[in-house]
Every structure is written in C-alpha cells, then in structure tokens.
Motif scaffolding. Structure first.
Motif, mmCIF file in Angstrom:
data_model
loop_
_atom_site.group_PDB
_atom_site.id
_atom_site.type_symbol
_atom_site.label_atom_id
_atom_site.label_comp_id
_atom_site.label_asym_id
_atom_site.label_seq_id
_atom_site.Cartn_x
_atom_site.Cartn_y
_atom_site.Cartn_z
ATOM 1 N N ALA A 1 0.250 4.040 1.165
ATOM 2 C CA ALA A 1 0.679 2.808 1.911
ATOM 3 C C ALA A 1 1.846 2.708 1.264
ATOM 4 O O ALA A 1 2.500 2.579 2.110
ATOM 5 C CB ALA A 1 0.040 2.048 0.249
ATOM 6 N N ARG B 1 -3.784 4.942 -4.386
ATOM 7 C CA ARG B 1 -3.717 5.012 -2.423
ATOM 8 C C ARG B 1 -2.409 4.567 -2.471
ATOM 9 O O ARG B 1 -1.705 4.802 -1.256
ATOM 10 C CB ARG B 1 -5.484 4.306 -2.192
ATOM 11 C CG ARG B 1 -4.562 3.249 -2.508
ATOM 12 C CD ARG B 1 -5.626 2.416 -1.107
ATOM 13 N NE ARG B 1 -5.506 1.814 -0.190
ATOM 14 C CZ ARG B 1 -4.051 0.917 0.040
ATOM 15 N NH1 ARG B 1 -2.951 0.496 -0.221
ATOM 16 N NH2 ARG B 1 -3.640 0.664 1.237
ATOM 17 N N ALA C 1 4.954 -0.852 -1.860
ATOM 18 C CA ALA C 1 2.993 -0.039 -2.806
ATOM 19 C C ALA C 1 4.186 0.828 -3.971
ATOM 20 O O ALA C 1 3.080 1.036 -4.489
ATOM 21 C CB ALA C 1 2.882 0.516 -2.024
ATOM 22 N N ASP D 1 3.203 4.475 4.792
ATOM 23 C CA ASP D 1 2.835 3.295 6.189
ATOM 24 C C ASP D 1 3.956 2.588 6.207
ATOM 25 O O ASP D 1 4.296 1.722 7.282
ATOM 26 C CB ASP D 1 1.505 2.698 5.679
ATOM 27 C CG ASP D 1 0.320 4.042 6.655
ATOM 28 O OD1 ASP D 1 0.613 5.554 6.933
ATOM 29 O OD2 ASP D 1 -0.610 3.808 5.885
ATOM 30 N N GLN D 2 4.394 1.529 4.686
ATOM 31 C CA GLN D 2 5.251 0.889 4.585
ATOM 32 C C GLN D 2 6.399 1.181 4.879
ATOM 33 O O GLN D 2 7.394 0.223 6.338
ATOM 34 C CB GLN D 2 5.459 0.090 3.221
ATOM 35 C CG GLN D 2 4.317 -0.577 3.188
ATOM 36 C CD GLN D 2 3.441 -1.249 1.607
ATOM 37 O OE1 GLN D 2 4.703 -1.338 0.873
ATOM 38 N NE2 GLN D 2 2.822 -2.455 0.984
#
Length: 118
Positions: free
Chosen positions: A56, A52, A45, A59-60
């Motif tokens: 992301a 966004r 990302a 989260d990764q």
C-alpha cells in the motif's frame, strides 16, 4: 485524522520539497525504485503495521510522485508526461516484485517515525 487527510498532507509535504523550476527531466527508473523501497516520500501506510502495508505504501508513493511529476512538467508535451508516468508505473511494479520476493522482516521499508502530535 482520516487516512485521506493524512495522504493529502503527505502529498503537500512532498510537493513543498520539490524544486518547480526544474522541469523537463524524465525520472530515472533505478532511482525511483530505490526511493519507493527506502520510503520516500513518507505516506500514511508507513504507520500501518499490517502485512499489506508495504505494498500500500508503494501505491501511495507512486500516486504522490506521479501527481508532483505532472505538476512540475505541466508545460511539457503530453507524450513526455506519458513517458514519465509509465516510468513511475514500472518502478512501482519493480518495487512490489522486490518486496514480494523478500520476507517481511527483510523489507527495506522499516522506518521508525515519531508518533504524530495529538
């Protein structure tokens, strides 16, 4: 290269940088938030220009950090693992709150990377 392949490569790259001889330590929440905001570890990302992408990327990063934490501490009790995973979840929430409360041009996750080799 597919995104899943990039993610798996990012996971392995980070995993190789971890000392598996050091286990039994819970992550420090402040350090985790700092790592997430500073772009550690590198994730697919990071190369996404969309609005966004920073969320992301968090989260990764959390997924990679949690997986490596579990691997490093595979011999620890389940309660210890659960406490550590909870810290990663808390750090992810905190990092996202910080990102939401800043303008995109102020996001700390602005990392210039070399273009991947063809």
């Amino acid at each position: 290269m597919k995104d899943t392949d990039k993610f798996i490569r990012a996971y392995h790259d980070f995993k190789e940088s971890v000392d598996f001889a050091k286990s039994g330590f819970l992550p420090d929440l402040d350090n985790l938030v700092w790592m997430l905001l500073m772009g550690i570890p590198s994730v697919p990302a990071d190369d996404d220009p969309s609005e966004r992408a920073p969320m992301a990327a968090v989260d990764q990063r959390i997924s990679i950090l949690k997986a490596v934490f579990v691997e490093v501490n595979r011999d620890q009790e389940d309660e210890f693992i659960d406490r550590g995973l909870l810290k990663y979840d808390q750090a992810g929430k905190m990092a996202k709150i910080m990102l939401k409360n800043t303008k995109p041009e102020q996001h700390p996750i602005v990392i210039e990377r070399e273009a991947p080799a063809p």
